[in-house]
Motif scaffolding. Structure first.
Motif, PDB file in Angstrom:
ATOM      1  N   GLY A  94      36.081  37.696  -5.125  1.00  0.00           N
ATOM      2  CA  GLY A  94      36.218  37.785  -3.683  1.00  0.00           C
ATOM      3  C   GLY A  94      35.826  36.491  -2.990  1.00  0.00           C
ATOM      4  O   GLY A  94      35.033  35.699  -3.510  1.00  0.00           O
ATOM      5  N   ALA A  95      36.379  36.285  -1.800  1.00  0.00           N
ATOM      6  CA  ALA A  95      36.127  35.043  -1.068  1.00  0.00           C
ATOM      7  C   ALA A  95      34.649  34.863  -0.748  1.00  0.00           C
ATOM      8  O   ALA A  95      34.122  33.742  -0.802  1.00  0.00           O
ATOM      9  CB  ALA A  95      36.957  35.026   0.217  1.00  0.00           C
ATOM     10  N   GLU A  96      33.948  35.947  -0.403  1.00  0.00           N
ATOM     11  CA  GLU A  96      32.530  35.830  -0.078  1.00  0.00           C
ATOM     12  C   GLU A  96      31.730  35.355  -1.284  1.00  0.00           C
ATOM     13  O   GLU A  96      30.818  34.536  -1.156  1.00  0.00           O
ATOM     14  CB  GLU A  96      31.993  37.179   0.419  1.00  0.00           C
ATOM     15  N   THR A 131      41.308  37.350  -0.727  1.00  0.00           N
ATOM     16  CA  THR A 131      40.838  37.066   0.619  1.00  0.00           C
ATOM     17  C   THR A 131      41.843  37.531   1.661  1.00  0.00           C
ATOM     18  O   THR A 131      43.051  37.336   1.494  1.00  0.00           O
ATOM     19  CB  THR A 131      40.571  35.556   0.807  1.00  0.00           C
ATOM     20  N   ALA A 132      41.348  38.126   2.744  1.00  0.00           N
ATOM     21  CA  ALA A 132      42.213  38.485   3.862  1.00  0.00           C
ATOM     22  C   ALA A 132      42.331  37.333   4.852  1.00  0.00           C
ATOM     23  O   ALA A 132      43.417  37.041   5.354  1.00  0.00           O
ATOM     24  CB  ALA A 132      41.676  39.733   4.565  1.00  0.00           C
ATOM     25  N   SER A 133      41.221  36.667   5.111  1.00  0.00           N
ATOM     26  CA  SER A 133      41.189  35.636   6.152  1.00  0.00           C
ATOM     27  C   SER A 133      41.560  34.244   5.652  1.00  0.00           C
ATOM     28  O   SER A 133      41.892  33.369   6.451  1.00  0.00           O
ATOM     29  CB  SER A 133      39.788  35.574   6.767  1.00  0.00           C
ATOM     30  N   ALA A 201      37.205  40.784 -13.448  1.00  0.00           N
ATOM     31  CA  ALA A 201      36.677  40.707 -12.089  1.00  0.00           C
ATOM     32  C   ALA A 201      35.193  40.348 -12.156  1.00  0.00           C
ATOM     33  O   ALA A 201      34.440  40.952 -12.915  1.00  0.00           O
ATOM     34  CB  ALA A 201      36.860  42.038 -11.363  1.00  0.00           C
ATOM     35  N   GLU A 202      34.787  39.366 -11.353  1.00  0.00           N
ATOM     36  CA  GLU A 202      33.400  38.927 -11.348  1.00  0.00           C
ATOM     37  C   GLU A 202      32.706  39.199 -10.009  1.00  0.00           C
ATOM     38  O   GLU A 202      31.664  38.650  -9.734  1.00  0.00           O
ATOM     39  CB  GLU A 202      33.323  37.429 -11.683  1.00  0.00           C
ATOM     40  N   GLY A 203      33.292  40.038  -9.180  1.00  0.00           N
ATOM     41  CA  GLY A 203      32.646  40.395  -7.923  1.00  0.00           C
ATOM     42  C   GLY A 203      33.300  39.713  -6.741  1.00  0.00           C
ATOM     43  O   GLY A 203      34.340  39.075  -6.878  1.00  0.00           O
TER      44      GLY A 203
END
Length: 269
Positions: A94-96, A131-133, A201-203
């Motif tokens: 995920g982007a975060e 990512t959405a943004s 997947a790593e989070g």
């Protein structure tokens, strides 16, 4: 004496129990123990693929300490982390998590070069950022100098300007959702259609929660650290609770220095 051995099946890598206890496994042995299934049994999908997640948690459920997972990891955990990457076609993140953990491109490792070549894989897995943004720093090496082109998974409503920025930096953008966000089933399907069927997947927790809620997670590799942190750190999954919990079955357990390295596979009905 360091120990890293399977509790459920001491001969999982073909050795005798006395050969595997009280010594560190080689990377080849770990690779055999964590090998991907050849197919995804019973999955009603257009392309066979297998999505596993790799996460670490403390005894009291914290997936992070001081905002990062590194503080609750260990040397053995990092060996398994490297092994799982060495086997994967693509790493989803995920982007975060990219922002918090300072993600860099996956590197080519000599220890897995022969195994990857035999499987028809490139020297390193691709990183796929969900990512959405598209609020990402596209000047980072993850985008400008990866071994394998970095992928960006987003929705059809993503900002065209940010999509162009990502592509200008060298990333390949995949649309995997009709709105601003990504549909997990479409995301893993789009990767599989590119031949990226061994998926890791790593989070972070929010992304993993979406995968679980969508029913696309096949396997969880969970390290349980012998630590108590208290506080209000995130769990390994985040998001709305499921009305019916997903059931996973224990596939293997290994132990070293009090750290448990578990593998759970989804039970399909």
């Amino acid at each position: 004496m360091r120990r890293l051995f399977p509790v459920t099946d001491p001969t999982a890598t073909g050795g005798r129990p006395e050969d595997l206890v009280d010594r560190e496994w080689t990377l080849d042995e770990l690779a055999e123990a964590y090998a991907y299934p050849t197919v995804n049994p019973g999955a009603p999908r257009t392309a066979p693929h297998w999505l596993r997640a790799n996460m670490v948690s403390t005894l009291d459920g914290a997936a992070q300490h001081d905002g990062r997972s590194q503080g609750i990891s260990s040397d053995a955990d990092m060996r398994i982390f490297g092994t799982l990457r060495g086997l994967a076609d693509v790493v989803l993140v995920g982007a975060e998590t990219v922002r918090l953990e300072g993600y860099r491109p996956a590197r080519a490792r000599d220890a897995f070069a022969g195994r990857r070549a035999a499987a028809g894989q490139p020297a390193a897995p691709a990183i796929a950022v969900v990512t959405a943004s598209l609020n990402l720093d596209f000047s980072l090496p993850l985008f400008t100098s990866p071994v394998v082109q970095t992928l960006v998974l987003t929705g059809a409503a993503a900002s065209p300007d940010r999509v162009r920025d990502a592509e200008k930096a060298g990333a390949r953008v995949l649309i995997a959702g009709d709105g601003p966000g990504v549909d997990p089933d479409r995301a893993v399907g789009a990767l599989a259609e590119m031949g990226l069927v061994r998926q890791l997947a790593e989070g972070g927790p929010r992304l993993l929660g979406q995968f679980v809620a969508s029913g696309v997670l096949d396997e969880l590799c969970l390290t349980v650290a012998p630590l108590l942190t208290v506080g209000d750190a995130q769990r390994i999954t985040g998001g709305p609770g499921l009305p019916d919990p997903e059931r996973f079955g224990l596939a293997a357990v290994m132990e070293e220095a009090g750290f448990l390295f578990t593998r759970y596979r989804r039970i399909r009905h």
